[in-house]
Design an enzyme around this catalytic site. Structure first.
Site, PDB file in Angstrom:
ATOM      1  N   ASN A  16       7.086   0.384  19.483  1.00 37.07           N
ATOM      2  CA  ASN A  16       6.087   1.238  20.137  1.00 37.07           C
ATOM      3  C   ASN A  16       4.710   0.597  20.197  1.00 37.07           C
ATOM      4  O   ASN A  16       3.747   1.201  20.672  1.00 37.07           O
ATOM      5  CB  ASN A  16       6.005   2.604  19.444  1.00 37.07           C
ATOM      6  CG  ASN A  16       5.657   2.465  17.963  1.00 37.07           C
ATOM      7  OD1 ASN A  16       5.333   1.375  17.497  1.00 37.07           O
ATOM      8  ND2 ASN A  16       5.742   3.576  17.243  1.00 37.07           N
TER       9      ASN A  16
ATOM     10  N   ASP B 177       0.817  -1.218   0.000  1.00 37.67           N
ATOM     11  CA  ASP B 177       0.000   0.000   0.000  1.00 37.67           C
ATOM     12  C   ASP B 177       0.853   1.272   0.000  1.00 37.67           C
ATOM     13  O   ASP B 177       0.336   2.385   0.063  1.00 37.67           O
ATOM     14  CB  ASP B 177      -0.961   0.013   1.190  1.00 37.67           C
ATOM     15  CG  ASP B 177      -0.234  -0.173   2.520  1.00 37.67           C
ATOM     16  OD1 ASP B 177       1.029  -0.123   2.524  1.00 37.67           O
ATOM     17  OD2 ASP B 177      -0.912  -0.387   3.542  1.00 37.67           O
TER      18      ASP B 177
ATOM     19  N   GLU C 214       2.265  -8.033   5.454  1.00 41.30           N
ATOM     20  CA  GLU C 214       3.400  -7.620   4.623  1.00 41.30           C
ATOM     21  C   GLU C 214       4.711  -8.101   5.240  1.00 41.30           C
ATOM     22  O   GLU C 214       5.619  -8.563   4.535  1.00 41.30           O
ATOM     23  CB  GLU C 214       3.405  -6.094   4.480  1.00 41.30           C
ATOM     24  CG  GLU C 214       2.231  -5.556   3.649  1.00 41.30           C
ATOM     25  CD  GLU C 214       2.128  -4.047   3.700  1.00 41.30           C
ATOM     26  OE1 GLU C 214       1.604  -3.457   2.749  1.00 41.30           O
ATOM     27  OE2 GLU C 214       2.574  -3.444   4.720  1.00 41.30           O
TER      28      GLU C 214
ATOM     29  N   GLU D  38      12.438   0.742  12.780  1.00 40.13           N
ATOM     30  CA  GLU D  38      12.221  -0.493  13.542  1.00 40.13           C
ATOM     31  C   GLU D  38      12.705  -1.713  12.757  1.00 40.13           C
ATOM     32  O   GLU D  38      13.299  -2.632  13.331  1.00 40.13           O
ATOM     33  CB  GLU D  38      10.737  -0.627  13.886  1.00 40.13           C
ATOM     34  CG  GLU D  38      10.259   0.395  14.920  1.00 40.13           C
ATOM     35  CD  GLU D  38       8.751   0.373  15.119  1.00 40.13           C
ATOM     36  OE1 GLU D  38       8.296   0.794  16.207  1.00 40.13           O
ATOM     37  OE2 GLU D  38       8.025  -0.054  14.186  1.00 40.13           O
TER      38      GLU D  38
ATOM     39  N   SER E 139      61.973 -19.738 -13.310  1.00 39.55           N
ATOM     40  CA  SER E 139      62.591 -20.636 -12.338  1.00 39.55           C
ATOM     41  C   SER E 139      61.764 -20.664 -11.064  1.00 39.55           C
ATOM     42  O   SER E 139      60.812 -19.908 -10.915  1.00 39.55           O
ATOM     43  CB  SER E 139      64.026 -20.192 -12.049  1.00 39.55           C
ATOM     44  OG  SER E 139      64.126 -18.787 -12.051  1.00 39.55           O
TER      45      SER E 139
ATOM     46  N   HIS F 252      66.399 -14.704  -1.919  1.00 38.71           N
ATOM     47  CA  HIS F 252      66.880 -14.289  -0.603  1.00 38.71           C
ATOM     48  C   HIS F 252      66.494 -15.322   0.451  1.00 38.71           C
ATOM     49  O   HIS F 252      65.573 -16.111   0.256  1.00 38.71           O
ATOM     50  CB  HIS F 252      66.289 -12.924  -0.248  1.00 38.71           C
ATOM     51  CG  HIS F 252      66.703 -11.829  -1.188  1.00 38.71           C
ATOM     52  ND1 HIS F 252      67.448 -10.745  -0.787  1.00 38.71           N
ATOM     53  CD2 HIS F 252      66.482 -11.644  -2.528  1.00 38.71           C
ATOM     54  CE1 HIS F 252      67.658  -9.938  -1.831  1.00 38.71           C
ATOM     55  NE2 HIS F 252      67.074 -10.476  -2.895  1.00 38.71           N
TER      56      HIS F 252
ATOM     57  N   ASP G 227      60.616 -12.299  -5.399  1.00 44.38           N
ATOM     58  CA  ASP G 227      59.488 -11.706  -6.116  1.00 44.38           C
ATOM     59  C   ASP G 227      58.910 -12.833  -6.961  1.00 44.38           C
ATOM     60  O   ASP G 227      59.597 -13.372  -7.842  1.00 44.38           O
ATOM     61  CB  ASP G 227      59.962 -10.587  -7.049  1.00 44.38           C
ATOM     62  CG  ASP G 227      60.263  -9.289  -6.325  1.00 44.38           C
ATOM     63  OD1 ASP G 227      60.421  -9.324  -5.093  1.00 44.38           O
ATOM     64  OD2 ASP G 227      60.366  -8.243  -6.997  1.00 44.38           O
TER      65      ASP G 227
END
Length: 635
Positions: free
Chosen positions: A226, A190, A199, A235, A586, A498, A442
């Site tokens: 409420n 509505d 609803e 709510e 590699s 490393h 990396d």
């Protein structure tokens, strides 16, 4: 700009964000009436700067470039990429393209914008990029509009233009309220802005939760603070917030039907995006990487005719023509460049029984001879002529600004290939804490808490084993059930490796073997055993925190030599250089003793998806498990 900020800058931004989020929480407490259990619980929820979630509306306004062309812009964010329309031929393209991006808890926040010059038939070329942290826009003033960012040449970090963007981030309270409005509109037949019980019942059914559907009356009473017999927007927002935290009532999106995870805020944001994609000029989505999004129509046609597809994970057959990895720093997907002719030849050799027969009939020797000849060629003075074309091919993946010496310093291609980086280019995580292991290269990394996981998710060779990897001259018993980390170096990567840990080098063991490629196409093949059959050198490092660590440097096709800069008996700190590979791809494999390391969760999660993680030297890999003898029982 995404080029690294100081600690002070990050802390300043984080401090501002905390203040703003505290204001959000204050507004939530003030805006919700009553002191009942629902609103009381809602006001106690906290949102921290570290797990902020919301919706960012990013708009690509335009750019200023240094020459005329038809321009295309792509936005890469996490595992998604979006593209704008192609502009007219101009130096100042205008797009005004927008996209709503999901800022998830602990998810990506860094967006990369790439600008391409377009080519009707061939591939489009990236000209510049910028990176922006969307969390920066959380703390900007509401009247902030357009911001300018320098576009950087991906190969040199020189400024090649400017990018103009606007971005607004919807705060959690606003997201919550807007979400409640959209949810309410589904069943507010509505259109009075309130939900009656009937609803409300239809809404519970739409959420796909049988338990919640059977508790409609109880939930309706909890929402109707409420007691006026209807549920308002405020709510409903309070109910959804609390229930999703206590006992979720939303199992599926009422718009698209997708099953939702239990994370309440991310689920709410997902549904908000489903409700409203925006009303402006939307960017086109559905791409994984900016390279895929930028392809011209002729390139797309060639992709279609080869039946190749884009996807993350372990791919075989035609799907293996693209390697997609995830960048750990930016949390976005990146496509690895590899020549299509090489892809086809590798698939023919490594993923077929015919290729296996070729290996048995002399192809191994051919690869060996080819690698040796190529190694000699790359050490010749003439080979330096190949450096510019190599840089052009990997334009957006090699940053010469990080390289220690200028380009004219390198007299051969191999000198360039084993290039050193400037001091500080690769910061080492937790340098003073030896119980933290770091990335050795990396690379594209795969990490597994156990060897069984590695064979389930990644290594498909039928005969792979730790004993086979380490050979007969290394006592492998301590490593048999240990953790495994694979560092795969692509040709465009920095090729010095490393030490991942601090300790003493006990010994070097050389193992002769073949020179298969270490590309995932071969690693994922069930017809060959790349890691246990290739030429390799094993370094045993003795540490106080991790026990013994086996560091295995593996040669590959075109890699004629593995060079070390350390000797037996040397003490190394994590991050110290151990050696380098000459030309080619590699791999390094680190094997840790059982229960000696807890590998970082994000690396394990990506590897469980068969998705390699793009990392750099010095990034955190994991921490050592506390040793029982060092534990003290408190009285």
């Amino acid at each position: 700009m995404g080029n690294g900020n100081s600690t002070e800058t990050k802390e300043s931004r984080r401090s501002k964000m905390r203040k703003k989020i505290q204001n959000f929480r204050s507004r939530r407490r003030l805006s919700r009436p009553g002191s009942g259990s629902v609103s009381g619980l809602a006001s106690q929820r906290s949102v921290s700067a570290d797990d902020f979630a919301g919706i960012a509306l990013l708009t690509l306004i335009g750019a200023e470039m240094k020459f005329k062309d038809k321009w295309l812009a792509c936005v890469s964010f996490g595992e998604q990429t979006f593209r704008s329309e192609i502009s007219d031929s101009t130096e100042k393209p205008i797009w005004n393209s927008e996209k709503k991006l999901l800022l998830e808890k602990n998810g990506p926040s860094l967006a990369r914008i790439s600008v391409f010059e377009t080519n009707r038939l061939l591939k489009n070329n990236i000209v510049g990029y910028c990176e922006l942290d969307l969390l920066d826009f959380v703390v900007q003033e509401p009247d902030s509009t357009c911001k300018s960012f320098d576009l950087l040449d991906p190969a040199s970090s020189n400024v090649v233009g400017s990018m103009f963007v606007s971005c607004s981030v919807e705060d959690p309270v606003e997201t919550e309220t807007c979400f409640a409005k959209r949810i309410l509109s589904i069943v507010d037949y509505d259109e009075d802005g309130k939900l009656s019980f009937s609803e409300f019942s239809d809404l519970m059914n739409a959420f796909g939760n049988v338990v919640a559907a059977n508790k409609k009356e109880e939930l309706f009473k909890a929402a109707d603070l409420n007691g006026d017999g209807v549920v308002t927007i405020d709510e409903l927002a309070a109910l959804l917030a609390v229930q999703q935290e206590q006992e979720p009532i939303i199992n599926s999106c009422p718009v698209c039907g997708e099953a939702l995870q239990l994370d309440k805020l991310n689920a709410m944001i997902h549904m908000t995006l489903c409700f409203d994609e925006g009303t402006g000029n939307q960017m086109t989505g559905g791409f994984l990487t900016d390279r895929q999004a930028s392809y011209g129509w002729m390139f797309k046609l060639s992709e279609w005719t080869h039946l190749s597809t884009y996807d993350v994970g372990l791919n075989t057959g035609s799907s293996a023509s693209h390697i997609v990895v995830i960048d750990r720093k930016t949390k976005r997907l990146v496509e690895e460049l590899i020549d299509s002719k090489i892809v086809m030849s590798m698939r023919a050799i490594y993923q077929s029984k015919i290729g296996l027969r070729l290996m048995d009939q002399g192809a191994k020797e051919i690869l060996q001879n080819l690698s040796e000849k190529q190694g000699k060629k790359m050490n010749s003075v003439e080979s330096a002529q190949n450096i510019p074309s190599f840089l052009e091919f990997f334009k957006d993946q090699i940053n010469m600004a990080e390289v220690k010496y200028p380009l004219d310093h390198f007299k051969t291609f191999n000198e360039f290939f084993v290039r050193e980086l400037k001091p500080g280019a690769r910061p080492i995580a937790c340098m003073d804490q030896d119980d933290v292991a770091v990335s050795a290269a990396d690379c594209r990394l795969m990490a597994f808490q156990s060897v069984d996981d590695s064979t389930r998710f990644w290594i498909k060779g039928r005969k792979f084993s730790i004993k086979g990897l380490l050979g007969n001259d290394v006592q492998s018993d301590a490593f048999l059930d240990g953790s495994l980390v694979i560092f795969r170096l692509a040709p465009q990567d920095y090729h010095r490796f490393h030490s991942p840990v601090s300790g003493v080098i006990e010994k070097f063991v050389n193992v002769s073997g073949s020179l298969y490629t270490v590309n995932p196409i071969a690693v994922n093949s069930k017809y060959c055993n790349v890691f246990t059959e290739n030429k390799r050198t094993i370094v045993i490092i003795s540490t106080a925190e991790f026990g013994k660590v086996a560091f295995v440097a593996i040669g590959a096709t075109m890699v004629g030599s593995i060079s070390f800069v350390r000797q037996e008996g040397d003490h190394v700190k994590k991050g110290d250089e151990l050696g380098y590979f000459s030309f080619g791809g590699s791999t390094v494999i680190c094997v840790f003793e059982k229960d000696s390391i807890k590998i970082d969760e994000d690396l394990l999660a990506n590897s469980a998806r068969s998705l390699e993680t793009l990392v750099t030297v010095g990034m955190q890999l994991g921490v050592s498990f506390p040793k029982l003898e060092n534990c003290v029982l408190e009285p």
